[in-house]
Design a protein around this motif. Structure first.
Motif, PDB file in Angstrom:
ATOM      1  N   ALA A   1       1.809  19.293   9.044  1.00  0.00           N
ATOM      2  CA  ALA A   1       1.467  17.838   7.518  1.00  0.00           C
ATOM      3  C   ALA A   1       3.245  16.977   8.109  1.00  0.00           C
ATOM      4  O   ALA A   1       2.701  16.198   7.658  1.00  0.00           O
ATOM      5  N   LEU A   2       3.966  17.601   8.269  1.00  0.00           N
ATOM      6  CA  LEU A   2       5.224  17.134   8.045  1.00  0.00           C
ATOM      7  C   LEU A   2       5.682  15.840   9.693  1.00  0.00           C
ATOM      8  O   LEU A   2       5.228  14.713   9.258  1.00  0.00           O
TER       9      LEU A   2
ATOM     10  N   THR B   1       6.550  14.848  -2.471  1.00  0.00           N
ATOM     11  CA  THR B   1       5.299  15.512  -0.874  1.00  0.00           C
ATOM     12  C   THR B   1       6.303  15.996   0.274  1.00  0.00           C
ATOM     13  O   THR B   1       6.544  16.973   0.318  1.00  0.00           O
ATOM     14  N   ARG B   2       6.889  15.197   0.776  1.00  0.00           N
ATOM     15  CA  ARG B   2       7.576  15.771   1.606  1.00  0.00           C
ATOM     16  C   ARG B   2       8.642  16.618   1.735  1.00  0.00           C
ATOM     17  O   ARG B   2       9.067  17.013   1.969  1.00  0.00           O
TER      18      ARG B   2
ATOM     19  N   ARG C   1       1.603   8.710  10.578  1.00  0.00           N
ATOM     20  CA  ARG C   1       0.796   7.583  10.302  1.00  0.00           C
ATOM     21  C   ARG C   1       2.456   6.975   9.665  1.00  0.00           C
ATOM     22  O   ARG C   1       1.318   5.657  10.039  1.00  0.00           O
ATOM     23  N   ALA C   2       3.089   7.068   8.701  1.00  0.00           N
ATOM     24  CA  ALA C   2       3.872   6.191   8.752  1.00  0.00           C
ATOM     25  C   ALA C   2       4.295   5.494   9.484  1.00  0.00           C
ATOM     26  O   ALA C   2       4.182   3.956   9.231  1.00  0.00           O
TER      27      ALA C   2
ATOM     28  N   THR D   1       2.669  14.805  10.900  1.00  0.00           N
ATOM     29  CA  THR D   1       1.099  14.020  10.428  1.00  0.00           C
ATOM     30  C   THR D   1       1.816  12.765   9.737  1.00  0.00           C
ATOM     31  O   THR D   1       1.115  11.667   9.937  1.00  0.00           O
ATOM     32  N   ARG D   2       2.143  13.194   8.898  1.00  0.00           N
ATOM     33  CA  ARG D   2       2.517  12.082   8.185  1.00  0.00           C
ATOM     34  C   ARG D   2       4.033  11.252   8.571  1.00  0.00           C
ATOM     35  O   ARG D   2       3.490   9.652   7.885  1.00  0.00           O
ATOM     36  N   TYR D   3       4.750  11.617   9.189  1.00  0.00           N
ATOM     37  CA  TYR D   3       5.223  10.696   9.814  1.00  0.00           C
ATOM     38  C   TYR D   3       4.504   9.777  11.402  1.00  0.00           C
ATOM     39  O   TYR D   3       5.152   8.761  10.856  1.00  0.00           O
TER      40      TYR D   3
ATOM     41  N   THR E   1       3.704   4.367  -0.023  1.00  0.00           N
ATOM     42  CA  THR E   1       2.653   5.432   0.434  1.00  0.00           C
ATOM     43  C   THR E   1       3.270   6.664   0.688  1.00  0.00           C
ATOM     44  O   THR E   1       2.919   7.828   0.437  1.00  0.00           O
ATOM     45  N   ASP E   2       4.903   7.091   0.524  1.00  0.00           N
ATOM     46  CA  ASP E   2       5.498   8.169   0.971  1.00  0.00           C
ATOM     47  C   ASP E   2       5.709   8.992   0.803  1.00  0.00           C
ATOM     48  O   ASP E   2       6.331   7.769  -0.737  1.00  0.00           O
TER      49      ASP E   2
END
Length: 68
Positions: A55-56, A14-15, A62-63, A58-60, A9-10
């Motif tokens: 945002a970065l 976007t990253r 969550r992953a 948060t994504r990290y 999903t990553d």
């Protein structure tokens, strides 16, 4: 032994875009500071940088949470 693969999903696009935004807004903030631009410009570029880094992060997190 089983190998656990992280979900796909990553979205690397976007990253990459977020990292590019961090770089561009960080340089813009530096230039605005050196050029003694109005405070509004410094605050705006700083907030954009902060939002992209948030945002970065948060994504990290969550992953990482889904991998465990």
């Amino acid at each position: 032994m089983t190998t656990v693969h992280p979900k796909t999903t990553d979205n690397s696009a976007t990253r990459t875009a977020l990292w590019a935004l961090v770089a561009v807004s960080g340089v813009a903030n530096l230039v605005a500071s050196v050029a003694q631009a109005p405070l509004v410009v410094n605050l705006a570029t700083g907030l954009v940088t902060l939002a992209a880094l948030t945002a970065l992060g948060t994504r990290y997190l969550r992953a990482r949470r889904t991998r465990v």
